[in-house]
Design a protein around this motif. Structure first.
Motif, PDB file in Angstrom:
ATOM      1  N   VAL A 102       0.892  -1.280  -0.023  1.00  0.00           N
ATOM      2  CA  VAL A 102       0.015   0.162   0.033  1.00  0.00           C
ATOM      3  C   VAL A 102       0.855   1.443  -0.149  1.00  0.00           C
ATOM      4  N   GLU A 114      -7.554   9.124   0.735  1.00  0.00           N
ATOM      5  CA  GLU A 114      -8.366   8.971   1.882  1.00  0.00           C
ATOM      6  C   GLU A 114      -9.656   8.351   1.830  1.00  0.00           C
ATOM      7  N   ILE A 166     -13.165   6.778   0.096  1.00  0.00           N
ATOM      8  CA  ILE A 166     -13.623   5.962  -0.753  1.00  0.00           C
ATOM      9  C   ILE A 166     -14.151   6.100  -2.193  1.00  0.00           C
ATOM     10  N   ASN A 214     -15.631  -4.520  -3.807  1.00  0.00           N
ATOM     11  CA  ASN A 214     -16.566  -4.987  -2.734  1.00  0.00           C
ATOM     12  C   ASN A 214     -16.945  -6.591  -2.978  1.00  0.00           C
ATOM     13  N   SER A 267      -9.495   4.546  -1.959  1.00  0.00           N
ATOM     14  CA  SER A 267      -8.808   4.635  -0.681  1.00  0.00           C
ATOM     15  C   SER A 267      -7.949   3.643  -0.435  1.00  0.00           C
ATOM     16  N   HIS A 268      -6.951   4.016   0.715  1.00  0.00           N
ATOM     17  CA  HIS A 268      -5.934   2.770   1.011  1.00  0.00           C
ATOM     18  C   HIS A 268      -6.689   1.676   1.339  1.00  0.00           C
ATOM     19  N   SER A 269      -7.707   1.606   2.134  1.00  0.00           N
ATOM     20  CA  SER A 269      -8.405   0.274   2.226  1.00  0.00           C
ATOM     21  C   SER A 269      -8.886  -0.432   1.062  1.00  0.00           C
ATOM     22  N   GLN A 270      -9.487   0.250   0.202  1.00  0.00           N
ATOM     23  CA  GLN A 270      -9.644  -0.287  -1.335  1.00  0.00           C
ATOM     24  C   GLN A 270      -8.507  -1.054  -1.860  1.00  0.00           C
ATOM     25  N   LEU A 323      -5.834  -1.875  -0.466  1.00  0.00           N
ATOM     26  CA  LEU A 323      -5.356  -3.059   0.374  1.00  0.00           C
ATOM     27  C   LEU A 323      -6.062  -4.305  -0.018  1.00  0.00           C
ATOM     28  N   LYS A 324      -7.351  -4.074  -0.250  1.00  0.00           N
ATOM     29  CA  LYS A 324      -8.522  -5.021  -0.643  1.00  0.00           C
ATOM     30  C   LYS A 324      -8.020  -5.768  -1.985  1.00  0.00           C
ATOM     31  N   THR A 375      -4.685  -7.969  -1.541  1.00  0.00           N
ATOM     32  CA  THR A 375      -4.443  -8.963  -0.606  1.00  0.00           C
ATOM     33  C   THR A 375      -5.831 -10.120  -0.472  1.00  0.00           C
TER      34      THR A 375
END
Length: 374
Positions: free
Chosen positions: A120, A173, A175, A184, A242-245, A247-248, A251
């Motif tokens: 990331v 930052e 989404i 998703n 976003s960073h979380s997206q 990362l998904k 991984t």
């Protein structure tokens, strides 16, 4: 003995030729990784390969290039889309009525897919780079030329057969709701070969806002068989997820099938940039060249600036001290006694004084005669 070696060599050569013609399994790293693609897929060694690094200072501005116009991207209908893990990427089939205008031919949409890295915090994952800078991921929307060819299979092997829109993706930052329509559902296709149907959505949500600024060049598919049949459009404006997206994306998926004992993560599925080889990259706008400095260059600039400031301060101090010293000597003559004349000068002055006294005391003049009274 020589006959044995000749026989062995012929057998090995035959097997290599056989493999180069029939190899279907490839990877980004390993025994059939990127360095070996050209061995098994000859087109991968061609002179017009993709991706490339876009050097904006070398791109040629073409004022005739008009904004790219997506057609039917927001008319997604009621039929669901199919999301598929093919072991190399996540791919989504697009309906045939979606197309793109603004390019030399009419191209109908076929599918879209993504490329990404593995960390990331590291901005590597895109296939194309601009001025040597990559981004976290890249989206490709693939179209084929319906004016000349009957289907995708025919078009992909022919000149002017395909057109691919490339969107560079950065991590931020907020989404991204558009990309969330894909990301998703990655948990439903974790392993190679798995598919899932997802609700249809507006594909324009995946595009940058500015479709008028882009780079255009002729290249190839970025995966085997690397056919050199692609007109590439690389948008200058990035989109953000976003960073979380991110990362998904990095991984969740595996490049191996579910039944395999040791699943392999699907990561770093991007090809390294290829040589331009005298191809021309067109630009629909006049790029503003911005120098991107490395960490070492930034450190050198900072240290150099500090040394320059210190040197300037030393020079200023020296000048101030010099001015003060000069000013003090200008004041000293007013408080020092007048310098005494030398002995010779004093003797000369005495002689001059004596001569002056003799000259200034002549005999007295006669008194004037009295005037008669009237």
């Amino acid at each position: 003995m020589d006959l044995v070696w000749i026989t062995v060599a012929c057998f090995v050569f035959y097997k290599c030729v056989e493999c180069s013609g029939t190899a279907k399994e490839w990877t980004y790293a390993g025994t059939v990784g990127q360095p070996e693609w050209a061995v098994f897929f000859p087109d991968c060694g061609g002179s017009s390969q993709s991706p490339i690094n876009v050097d904006t200072s070398q791109a040629r501005y073409d004022p005739t290039l008009i904004p790219v116009l997506p057609l039917g991207y927001n008319h997604y209908g009621k039929r669901q889309f199919t999301l598929y893990n093919n072991g190399h990427t996540v791919q989504m089939t697009l309906p045939h009525w979606m197309s793109v205008a603004g390019l030399p031919w009419h191209y109908s949409a076929v599918q879209l897919h993504l490329h990404w890295g593995s960390e990331v915090g590291v901005t590597t994952g895109s296939e194309h780079t601009i001025n040597g800078q990559s981004t976290a991921a890249e989206l490709h929307i693939v179209h084929y030329n319906t004016e000349i060819y009957a289907n995708m299979s025919e078009a992909m092997t022919q000149e002017n057969g395909l057109a691919v829109l490339a969107i560079l993706i950065e991590a931020g930052e907020e989404i991204n709701q558009g990309y969330g329509r894909i990301l998703n559902y990655l948990g439903h296709i974790r392993y190679a070969g798995q598919k899932v149907t997802i609700p249809a959505f507006d594909i324009e949500l995946l595009l940058p806002d500015n479709l008028s600024q882009y780079f255009l060049y002729n290249g190839s598919l970025t995966t085997p068989p690397c056919h050199q049949s692609v007109l590439w459009t690389i948008f200058n404006e990035r989109v953000k997820i976003s960073h979380s997206q991110l990362l998904k994306l990095q991984t969740v998926l595996y490049s191996s099938k579910q039944e395999e004992a040791e699943p392999m993560a699907l990561q770093d599925n991007y090809r390294s940039t290829q040589q331009l080889n005298h191809r021309t990259v067109l630009s629909s706008f006049i790029p503003v060249s911005v120098k991107i400095y490395t960490t070492g260059e930034i450190a050198a600039i900072v240290i150099g600036s500090l040394c320059g400031c210190i040197g300037l301060a030393v020079i200023i101090c020296f000048i101030v001290k010099t001015i003060r010293l000069t000013s003090s000597w200008d004041v000293l003559p007013s408080i020092r006694p007048a310098p005494q004349p030398r002995s010779q000068d004093m003797a000369k002055e005495r002689k001059d004084d004596m001569a002056l006294k003799v000259t200034s005391n002549p005999t007295k003049p006669e008194e004037a005669a009295p005037q008669p009274e009237t």
